[in-house]
Design a protein around this motif. Structure first.
Motif, mmCIF file in Angstrom:
data_model
loop_
_atom_site.group_PDB
_atom_site.id
_atom_site.type_symbol
_atom_site.label_atom_id
_atom_site.label_comp_id
_atom_site.label_asym_id
_atom_site.label_seq_id
_atom_site.Cartn_x
_atom_site.Cartn_y
_atom_site.Cartn_z
ATOM 1 N N SER A 332 0.860 -1.179 0.000
ATOM 2 C CA SER A 332 0.000 0.000 0.000
ATOM 3 C C SER A 332 0.896 1.228 0.000
ATOM 4 O O SER A 332 2.025 1.178 0.475
ATOM 5 C CB SER A 332 -0.903 0.018 1.232
ATOM 6 N N LEU A 333 0.384 2.328 -0.523
ATOM 7 C CA LEU A 333 1.207 3.536 -0.598
ATOM 8 C C LEU A 333 0.404 4.771 -0.222
ATOM 9 O O LEU A 333 -0.703 4.988 -0.722
ATOM 10 C CB LEU A 333 1.775 3.715 -2.008
ATOM 11 N N PHE A 360 4.808 2.900 -9.180
ATOM 12 C CA PHE A 360 4.072 2.306 -8.063
ATOM 13 C C PHE A 360 3.524 0.930 -8.449
ATOM 14 O O PHE A 360 3.652 -0.040 -7.691
ATOM 15 C CB PHE A 360 2.914 3.213 -7.638
ATOM 16 N N VAL A 365 2.079 -1.997 -5.849
ATOM 17 C CA VAL A 365 1.159 -1.209 -5.039
ATOM 18 C C VAL A 365 -0.274 -1.622 -5.385
ATOM 19 O O VAL A 365 -0.707 -1.500 -6.530
ATOM 20 C CB VAL A 365 1.361 0.301 -5.278
ATOM 21 N N LEU A 368 -3.818 2.469 -2.940
ATOM 22 C CA LEU A 368 -3.201 3.776 -3.124
ATOM 23 C C LEU A 368 -4.056 4.879 -2.518
ATOM 24 O O LEU A 368 -5.235 5.018 -2.829
ATOM 25 C CB LEU A 368 -3.007 4.061 -4.619
#
Length: 540
Positions: A332-333, A360, A365, A368
């Motif tokens: 996750s980012l 990403f 990822v 987001l």
């Protein structure tokens, strides 16, 4: 394949649905009625030659979908396939945009084409987004209907999440447990502290927190994502057992991730998220996240003026994301696209959005969160949020095409000047390789993309843009709002004569208030305070 929907103000197809697809089918009927000016309703059967139907399948994941036309004995059926109600809604909005030509610019401004005789060439289409959860933190996306149109989660409420972040205090509140069980909390300098993190090596703590988490989940069974993560401090436990785990992993993330993995094992049907943040930024040497554990990293230090993957100054953020991707398929980012201290100031980062999103996705990822502006308005709040949503859904989309499409639809005759401004300021930013910091402002760019010469050029472009739409009050206000960042920069940098500065401050105040802009800084500085301070400085 050709699919006829209306001819001579008569419907040629019927829409059929069940309980799971009813909301999507109703949306489609409403939009088709607007597009064709022909009433569409939901029917259970029909003798018409065309049918629109819905089929349930898990083939396309939690929010992917497909649609195609199938023919059988001269009858054509357009079939939308998805797993759940939300995915069906996404499918409809995607179809209306990709195939029919609808656009969703802001919650209040969209475009619906008028096509009385609607015959479509429909090719089979299927899409599964690589980013499974997409949240754009702008005011526009707090509107659930607008967020759905862009296939994004409703912002601020963190749709689909039981806990968003910093949840240890929720799972082990100190005011409930500390008095009787101080040993549940962090040992700091030889003493247990109520404001400390939980003692994560304690079996009893693990039992209590799992029981409490289960109660919260029972209250929100629809939520898939649950953050089991550290509080917003660095008061982690230094007891003998926690230290031993952290020493083995050469990072305080060791005790956190070991604990989170044990919690995740109790809830295999949920996604358990935890933060790699502050004292847990350094990855553990040995411990690896469980299959249903997502690591939420944060690239707060990264320069926004160049792509993270190629900018040497972003090495720490780049290496951290790549490391987690090397040991986990679920990253996750928490990304940033904002200047916190100068919400209205020019921030030419639009050219980094696409390469960053591709980076990403390359590094796995799956969730987001794009932190932008929680306040009303701000520099390119409409355009940037639109582009971020497009990229989050399809990181490989033609972002230049989307930007032109937005500007031509939203600013109309002013679009050429708006686009020229965007190109000019980004060219200047790239020429000087200026670092874009999320805590920066106009003074930082005075010798790069906000020189007096460039400022005058930007001002002229916006004057021409305003003149091109001066007869339309709504369009004129949109352009005036787009020009506010240049007005703001001119005020901060004190460009022009005293008379020009006074006029600029008055104009900024007028347009800001007309567009409901309240803050120029996220934490405290209001428009009124900014105007008052600017006038005081000018008169001092």
């Amino acid at each position: 394949m050709l699919f006829e929907m209306t001819k001579d103000q008569q419907p040629l197809c019927t829409i059929q649905s069940d309980a799971l697809s009813n909301r999507a089918a109703t949306l489609l009927a409403d939009y088709l009625t607007k597009v064709t000016n022909t009433p569409f309703t939901l029917e259970t059967s029909s003798t018409l030659p065309y049918t629109i139907a819905f089929a349930v399948s898990s083939e396309y994941g939690h929010n992917g979908f497909a649609y195609e036309v199938q023919q059988d004995l001269g009858h054509s059926t357009l079939i939308f396939t998805a797993e759940n109600e939300q995915a069906f809604v996404y499918a409809i909005y995607d179809f209306l945009e990709r195939v029919i030509g609808c656009r969703y610019f802001t919650p209040d401004v969209d475009y619906i084409p008028h096509i009385p005789n609607l015959t479509l060439e429909i090719e089979a289409y299927a899409y599964i987004p690589s980013i499974e959860y997409r949240e754009v933190y702008y005011k526009n996306f707090e509107n659930k209907a607008f967020a759905e149109k862009h296939k994004a989660a409703q912002s601020k409420v963190h749709e689909g999440w039981g806990f968003w972040c910093h949840s240890f205090q929720n799972l082990l509140p100190s005011d409930t447990y500390f008095k009787e069980h101080p040993e549940y909390f962090a040992l700091l300098k030889g003493e247990r502290h109520p404001q400390g993190e939980p003692c994560l090596s304690s079996p009893e703590v693990r039992k209590v927190m799992i029981e409490n988490l289960r109660k919260f989940m029972d209250e929100k069974p629809e939520c898939l994502y649950w953050s089991v993560s550290q509080n917003d401090d660095a008061n982690y436990c230094t007891c003998e057992h926690c230290q031993k785990i952290d020493a083995y992993d050469e990072s305080p993330m060791g005790s956190v991730l070991n604990f989170v993995n044990q919690v995740a094992a109790e809830f295999p049907d949920k996604v358990i998220s935890t933060l790699a943040y502050w004292y847990t930024r350094k990855p553990p040497k040995h411990t690896r996240p469980a299959k249903n554990v997502h690591i939420m990293t944060c690239n707060i230090e990264a320069n926004r003026g160049l792509p993270i993957s190629t900018d040497p100054s972003c090495k720490e953020s780049k290496d951290e994301l790549e490391f987690w991707a090397s040991i986990s398929d679920n990253v996750s980012l928490w990304d940033y696209n904002i200047q916190f201290r100068s919400l209205v100031s020019p921030f030419p980062n639009l050219r980094t959005l696409a390469p960053n999103m591709e980076f990403f996705v390359k590094n796995k990822v799956k969730l987001l969160f794009s932190q932008c502006n929680r306040e009303i308005g701000g520099e390119w709040s409409d355009l940037r949020s639109y582009l971020l949503a497009k990229l989050a859904w399809d990181p490989h989309c033609d972002i230049e095409s989307h930007m032109k499409d937005f500007c031509q639809g939203y600013y109309q005759d002013a679009a050429p000047y708006i686009l020229e401004y965007i190109q000019t300021i980004h060219d200047a930013q790239e020429k000087h390789n200026h670092r874009l910091d999320i805590f920066g402002g106009p003074l930082d760019a005075k010798k790069t993309f906000l020189t007096k010469k460039l400022f005058n050029q930007y001002t002229q472009l916006f004057e021409r843009a305003k003149a091109s739409v001066s007869a339309n009050e709504d369009l004129l206000l949109r352009v005036q709002v787009a020009a506010l960042p240049i007005d703001y920069a001119g005020i901060v940098l004190k460009y022009g004569s005293t008379k020009q500065q006074l006029e600029r401050i008055a104009h900024f105040a007028q347009i800001a208030r007309k567009s409901d802009l309240h803050k120029v800084e996220e934490w405290k500085i209001t428009v009124d305070q900014f105007v008052t301070d600017s006038l005081a400085e000018l008169n001092s």
